[in-house]
Design a protein around this motif. Structure first.
Motif, PDB file in Angstrom:
ATOM      1  N   TRP A   1       0.736  -1.267   0.024  1.00 51.47           N
ATOM      2  CA  TRP A   1       0.090  -0.002   0.020  1.00 51.47           C
ATOM      3  C   TRP A   1       0.807   1.201   0.045  1.00 51.47           C
ATOM      4  CZ3 TRP A   1      -4.549  -0.640   3.813  1.00 51.47           C
ATOM      5  CH2 TRP A   1      -5.590  -1.626   3.351  1.00 51.47           C
ATOM      6  N   SER A   2       2.138   1.042  -0.081  1.00 55.54           N
ATOM      7  CA  SER A   2       2.949   2.462   0.271  1.00 55.54           C
ATOM      8  C   SER A   2       2.813   3.354  -1.261  1.00 55.54           C
ATOM      9  CB  SER A   2       4.431   1.844   0.146  1.00 55.54           C
ATOM     10  OG  SER A   2       4.880   1.031  -0.962  1.00 55.54           O
ATOM     11  N   GLY A   3       2.542   2.637  -2.189  1.00 56.74           N
ATOM     12  CA  GLY A   3       2.278   3.666  -3.368  1.00 56.74           C
ATOM     13  C   GLY A   3       0.957   4.218  -3.270  1.00 56.74           C
ATOM     14  N   TYR A   4      -0.049   3.479  -2.901  1.00 57.86           N
ATOM     15  CA  TYR A   4      -1.587   4.064  -2.631  1.00 57.86           C
ATOM     16  C   TYR A   4      -1.467   5.193  -1.806  1.00 57.86           C
ATOM     17  CZ  TYR A   4      -6.005   4.521  -0.720  1.00 57.86           C
ATOM     18  OH  TYR A   4      -7.133   4.907  -0.302  1.00 57.86           O
TER      19      TYR A   4
ATOM     20  N   LEU B   1       0.535  -4.830  -5.837  1.00 54.45           N
ATOM     21  CA  LEU B   1       1.733  -4.858  -6.301  1.00 54.45           C
ATOM     22  C   LEU B   1       2.030  -4.478  -7.468  1.00 54.45           C
ATOM     23  CD1 LEU B   1       1.710  -8.709  -5.167  1.00 54.45           C
ATOM     24  CD2 LEU B   1       3.066  -6.962  -4.094  1.00 54.45           C
ATOM     25  N   GLU B   2       1.194  -4.492  -8.428  1.00 55.74           N
ATOM     26  CA  GLU B   2       1.452  -3.981  -9.762  1.00 55.74           C
ATOM     27  C   GLU B   2       1.719  -2.686  -9.939  1.00 55.74           C
ATOM     28  OE1 GLU B   2       2.237  -4.934 -13.898  1.00 55.74           O
ATOM     29  OE2 GLU B   2       1.944  -6.296 -12.046  1.00 55.74           O
ATOM     30  N   THR B   3       0.836  -1.813  -9.192  1.00 55.47           N
ATOM     31  CA  THR B   3       1.035  -0.392  -9.362  1.00 55.47           C
ATOM     32  C   THR B   3       1.695   0.213  -8.254  1.00 55.47           C
ATOM     33  OG1 THR B   3      -0.967  -0.282  -7.976  1.00 55.47           O
ATOM     34  CG2 THR B   3      -1.375  -0.459 -10.489  1.00 55.47           C
ATOM     35  N   ARG B   4       2.373  -0.487  -7.156  1.00 52.90           N
ATOM     36  CA  ARG B   4       3.122   0.202  -6.203  1.00 52.90           C
ATOM     37  C   ARG B   4       4.282   0.907  -6.340  1.00 52.90           C
ATOM     38  NH1 ARG B   4       7.454  -0.048  -3.485  1.00 52.90           N
ATOM     39  NH2 ARG B   4       8.060  -1.815  -4.903  1.00 52.90           N
TER      40      ARG B   4
ATOM     41  N   GLN C   1       4.196   5.117  -5.922  1.00 54.69           N
ATOM     42  CA  GLN C   1       4.997   5.556  -5.141  1.00 54.69           C
ATOM     43  C   GLN C   1       6.043   6.804  -5.540  1.00 54.69           C
ATOM     44  OE1 GLN C   1       6.896   2.892  -2.012  1.00 54.69           O
ATOM     45  NE2 GLN C   1       8.867   3.120  -2.820  1.00 54.69           N
ATOM     46  N   SER C   2       6.574   6.123  -6.766  1.00 51.60           N
ATOM     47  CA  SER C   2       7.445   7.332  -7.250  1.00 51.60           C
ATOM     48  C   SER C   2       6.726   8.580  -7.712  1.00 51.60           C
ATOM     49  CB  SER C   2       8.236   6.703  -8.852  1.00 51.60           C
ATOM     50  OG  SER C   2       8.800   5.678  -8.605  1.00 51.60           O
ATOM     51  N   ALA C   3       5.585   8.354  -8.173  1.00 55.39           N
ATOM     52  CA  ALA C   3       4.808   9.544  -8.664  1.00 55.39           C
ATOM     53  C   ALA C   3       4.572  10.444  -7.418  1.00 55.39           C
ATOM     54  CB  ALA C   3       3.430   8.982  -9.017  1.00 55.39           C
ATOM     55  N   GLY C   4       4.167   9.750  -6.337  1.00 54.83           N
ATOM     56  CA  GLY C   4       3.749  10.516  -5.132  1.00 54.83           C
ATOM     57  C   GLY C   4       4.913  11.407  -4.365  1.00 54.83           C
ATOM     58  N   VAL C   5       6.314  10.503  -4.672  1.00 51.48           N
ATOM     59  CA  VAL C   5       7.438  11.336  -4.081  1.00 51.48           C
ATOM     60  C   VAL C   5       8.059  12.632  -5.063  1.00 51.48           C
ATOM     61  CG1 VAL C   5       9.965  11.207  -3.709  1.00 51.48           C
ATOM     62  CG2 VAL C   5       8.389   9.472  -2.883  1.00 51.48           C
ATOM     63  N   GLU C   6       7.625  12.441  -6.444  1.00 43.24           N
ATOM     64  CA  GLU C   6       8.029  13.317  -7.335  1.00 43.24           C
ATOM     65  C   GLU C   6       7.066  14.609  -7.175  1.00 43.24           C
ATOM     66  OE1 GLU C   6       8.502  13.854 -12.164  1.00 43.24           O
ATOM     67  OE2 GLU C   6       7.803  11.878 -11.323  1.00 43.24           O
TER      68      GLU C   6
ATOM     69  N   LEU D   1       2.913  11.727  14.435  1.00 38.38           N
ATOM     70  CA  LEU D   1       2.529  13.009  13.859  1.00 38.38           C
ATOM     71  C   LEU D   1       2.996  13.121  12.592  1.00 38.38           C
ATOM     72  CD1 LEU D   1       1.256  15.786  13.770  1.00 38.38           C
ATOM     73  CD2 LEU D   1       3.387  16.720  15.240  1.00 38.38           C
ATOM     74  N   ALA D   2       4.163  12.969  12.502  1.00 38.42           N
ATOM     75  CA  ALA D   2       4.943  13.432  11.138  1.00 38.42           C
ATOM     76  C   ALA D   2       4.404  12.582   9.954  1.00 38.42           C
ATOM     77  CB  ALA D   2       6.454  13.281  11.354  1.00 38.42           C
ATOM     78  N   LEU D   3       4.479  11.125  10.284  1.00 39.69           N
ATOM     79  CA  LEU D   3       4.265   9.869   9.050  1.00 39.69           C
ATOM     80  C   LEU D   3       2.838  10.273   8.413  1.00 39.69           C
ATOM     81  CD1 LEU D   3       5.856   7.991   7.736  1.00 39.69           C
ATOM     82  CD2 LEU D   3       4.711   6.242   9.274  1.00 39.69           C
ATOM     83  N   PRO D   4       1.599  10.419   9.528  1.00 39.93           N
ATOM     84  CA  PRO D   4       0.499  10.816   8.572  1.00 39.93           C
ATOM     85  C   PRO D   4       0.451  12.089   8.127  1.00 39.93           C
ATOM     86  CG  PRO D   4       0.040  10.069  11.034  1.00 39.93           C
ATOM     87  CD  PRO D   4       1.561  10.038  10.808  1.00 39.93           C
ATOM     88  N   CYS D   5       0.992  13.003   8.504  1.00 37.67           N
ATOM     89  CA  CYS D   5       0.953  14.565   8.048  1.00 37.67           C
ATOM     90  C   CYS D   5       1.969  14.568   6.612  1.00 37.67           C
ATOM     91  CB  CYS D   5       1.554  15.504   8.865  1.00 37.67           C
ATOM     92  SG  CYS D   5       0.531  16.177  10.359  1.00 37.67           S
ATOM     93  N   LEU D   6       2.975  13.788   6.586  1.00 34.63           N
ATOM     94  CA  LEU D   6       3.695  13.604   5.254  1.00 34.63           C
ATOM     95  C   LEU D   6       3.361  12.826   4.360  1.00 34.63           C
ATOM     96  CD1 LEU D   6       7.225  14.043   6.848  1.00 34.63           C
ATOM     97  CD2 LEU D   6       5.699  15.966   6.198  1.00 34.63           C
ATOM     98  N   VAL D   7       2.453  11.819   4.724  1.00 33.64           N
ATOM     99  CA  VAL D   7       2.024  10.713   3.768  1.00 33.64           C
ATOM    100  C   VAL D   7       0.740  10.693   3.425  1.00 33.64           C
ATOM    101  CG1 VAL D   7       2.197   8.228   3.241  1.00 33.64           C
ATOM    102  CG2 VAL D   7       4.108   9.248   4.303  1.00 33.64           C
ATOM    103  N   ASP D   8      -0.374   9.949   4.364  1.00 30.36           N
ATOM    104  CA  ASP D   8      -1.817   9.892   4.190  1.00 30.36           C
ATOM    105  C   ASP D   8      -2.367  10.134   5.719  1.00 30.36           C
ATOM    106  OD1 ASP D   8      -4.281   9.511   3.554  1.00 30.36           O
ATOM    107  OD2 ASP D   8      -3.927   7.212   3.013  1.00 30.36           O
ATOM    108  N   GLY D   9      -2.808  11.446   5.942  1.00 30.62           N
ATOM    109  CA  GLY D   9      -3.056  11.651   7.195  1.00 30.62           C
ATOM    110  C   GLY D   9      -4.672  11.948   7.251  1.00 30.62           C
ATOM    111  N   ILE D  10      -5.603  11.395   6.276  1.00 33.15           N
ATOM    112  CA  ILE D  10      -6.968  11.518   6.488  1.00 33.15           C
ATOM    113  C   ILE D  10      -7.323  11.003   7.732  1.00 33.15           C
ATOM    114  CG2 ILE D  10      -9.196  11.087   5.560  1.00 33.15           C
ATOM    115  CD1 ILE D  10      -8.095  11.414   2.637  1.00 33.15           C
ATOM    116  N   GLU D  11      -7.054   9.715   8.006  1.00 34.59           N
ATOM    117  CA  GLU D  11      -7.218   9.212   9.300  1.00 34.59           C
ATOM    118  C   GLU D  11      -6.359   9.161  10.384  1.00 34.59           C
ATOM    119  OE1 GLU D  11      -8.750   4.941   8.858  1.00 34.59           O
ATOM    120  OE2 GLU D  11      -9.153   5.269   6.462  1.00 34.59           O
TER     121      GLU D  11
END
Length: 493
Positions: free
Chosen positions: A225-228, A291-294, A298-303, A430-440
């Motif tokens: 799920w890291s890409g998602y 797995l196929e899209t991860r 992930q690259s698109a999100g970081v970029e 605090l940092a990980l949800p804010c920087l990645v996916d913090g809706i929840e």
């Protein structure tokens, strides 16, 4: 007794253990019941511990003739006792006060989130328990330097990354390094070979799950799920994955991946990665498409984050306001998680929502030009609240604790070391949800709620007596001034 009374009131108030089979993190119930080993072998969306525990409950339920909900309730009841005792002990250690220790336990039990998460078979409550146990074992190691306490802390550091991705292997290694550094600083009895041996053991144990994924799927990962998570709420958003989630469309490359896995491991549990729909009618979030899209997502999100630092900063700030909401509020709708309940929980909810989690957004918007924040921090067309907790109470507590630690730096005791470790865990979640996916993020924040209580009561124990002494001094000064003024008046007369 306090915990037993709270548990009885929770049952009387309508709480009951539920297994959220529709949760994305859980594997299909039929597969976990009929082919547990193969299903766990083909699990890639999440670390294995939660589904492993659930499959064990299903097996025990079948053998004993007891519902898995009942067995889960017993397990979570024992886990809750461990959480309360750990927070009580940690508070007593860092404050030196029995009254504050009981206060910490009471705050933990009053929180409506405690009852909600304790009665939901999910990793939120279990991770809070493991984190509290980790800090307690670490505190004992810092105080006594015993190998068994370090081993117990290391076991918690293995379990947490295997339970949820909020605590990755990097976090575990950083925590261990900080723990060993604090013990070496205070006692000087940690030798480099010992530290390296413990770190190597932890690293090897943490590598077992991604090594399984490397063997089975050809990817050394904890979660697909890291890409998602990285692409979510970005302009790209993962189009192929969105088409799967909304229309069940699967690109051809995914079928090739499924076929290769089936050829190597058989078709006993291939539905775990091949079926787009689970037996309960929900989407299969362990599908091979993740797995196929991860990698591309992930690259698109970081970029996107690197190319749009201003927009990324705004997104992180939005996630902070989502993170600082009440933990028992629904992340997407804002309402109470279980609206059918009544009684004490709703009363506490109303009091806390009107005080600690009061929404200051209307007042802030009134100070700005009209429409300035209309498009900011929205979730499903609803404005995310700017809570008093997020605006003042949380940052004030962290800043006060950090200031106290800096002032006491040359002579830290076990108390200060535990507070430093707690702050590390709190700020990480605090940092990980804010920087990645913090809706929840508010749900994620519950994991460190007990540690924040410990840190807050440490601040109270340090600053409270000083403020009280200053208040008494000011009162005495006013009384002396009034007496002197009266004597002067008598003399003038």
């Amino acid at each position: 007794m306090l915990y037993l009374a709270a548990s009885f009131l929770a049952l009387a108030g309508g709480h009951a253990m539920r297994i959220p089979w529709s949760a994305y993190q859980l594997l299909d119930k039929t597969l976990l019941s009929e082919t547990p080993f193969q299903s766990l072998l083909l699990l890639h969306g999440q670390p294995p511990l939660l589904n492993l525990l659930l499959s064990s409950l299903l097996a025990a339920s079948s053998t004993l003739g007891i519902s898995p909900e009942t067995l889960g309730y017993v397990f979570f009841l024992a886990a809750g006792a461990a959480l309360v005792v750990s927070i009580w002990e940690l508070t007593r250690l860092v404050t030196g006060s029995l009254s504050l220790a009981w206060t910490g336990a009471a705050i933990l039990l009053i929180d409506p989130g405690f009852r909600h998460f304790q009665h939901s078979f999910f990793y939120t409550f279990l991770s809070a328990v493991l984190l509290a146990l980790l800090l307690l074992c670490s505190a004992r190691y810092l105080e006594r330097g015993r190998t068994r306490d370090l081993a117990a802390a290391t076991a918690c550091l293995v379990a947490l990354p295997l339970l949820r991705t909020l605590f990755p292997a990097l976090w575990a290694l950083l925590f261990l390094a900080l723990l060993l550094a604090l013990r070496s600083w205070r006692a000087g009895d940690v030798r480099l070979p010992t530290a390296l041996a413990v770190a190597a053991t932890l690293a090897v144990l943490l590598s077992l799950w991604p090594l399984k994924n490397q063997v089975v799927f050809g990817e050394f990962i904890y979660s697909s799920w890291s890409g998602y998570n990285l692409a979510r709420r970005t302009p790209d958003g993962g189009r192929e994955l969105q088409q799967f989630l909304t229309r069940r469309q699967i690109p051809p490359g995914t079928f090739d991946r499924i076929a290769r896995i089936e050829e190597r491991f058989g078709d006993d549990a291939i539905l775990a990665i091949a079926a787009p729909i689970r037996s309960d009618g929900g989407v299969n979030w362990n599908h091979a498409l993740f797995l196929e899209t991860r990698a591309s997502m992930q690259s698109a999100g970081v970029e996107w984050r690197l190319r749009n630092p201003v927009a990324f900063g705004g997104l992180a700030l939005e996630h902070y306001w989502m993170w600082s909401r009440a933990t028992w509020a629904h992340p997407y709708f804002g309402a109470w998680f279980a609206p059918g309940l009544s009684g004490i929980d709703h009363g506490i909810d109303r009091i806390l929502t009107a005080t600690f989690f009061a929404d200051l957004r209307p007042a802030i918007e009134g100070l700005l030009p009209p429409g300035e924040l209309d498009g900011f921090a929205l979730l499903r067309e609803r404005k995310v609240p700017f809570t008093l907790f997020g605006l003042l109470l949380f940052p004030g507590t962290v800043i006060a604790a950090a200031t106290l630690l800096l002032r006491r730096r040359p002579r830290w005791s076990t108390a200060e070391s535990v507070v430093a470790l707690s702050l590390f865990c709190i700020l990480w979640t605090l940092a990980l949800p804010c920087l990645v996916d913090g809706i929840e993020g508010n749900r994620m924040r519950y994991t460190t709620g007990g540690l924040l209580t410990v840190v807050g009561l440490y601040v109270v124990s340090q600053l409270g007596p000083r403020l009280f002494a200053r208040f008494l001094g000011a009162q005495e000064g006013e009384q002396e001034g009034a007496q002197e003024g009266g004597q002067d008046a008598q003399g003038a007369t």
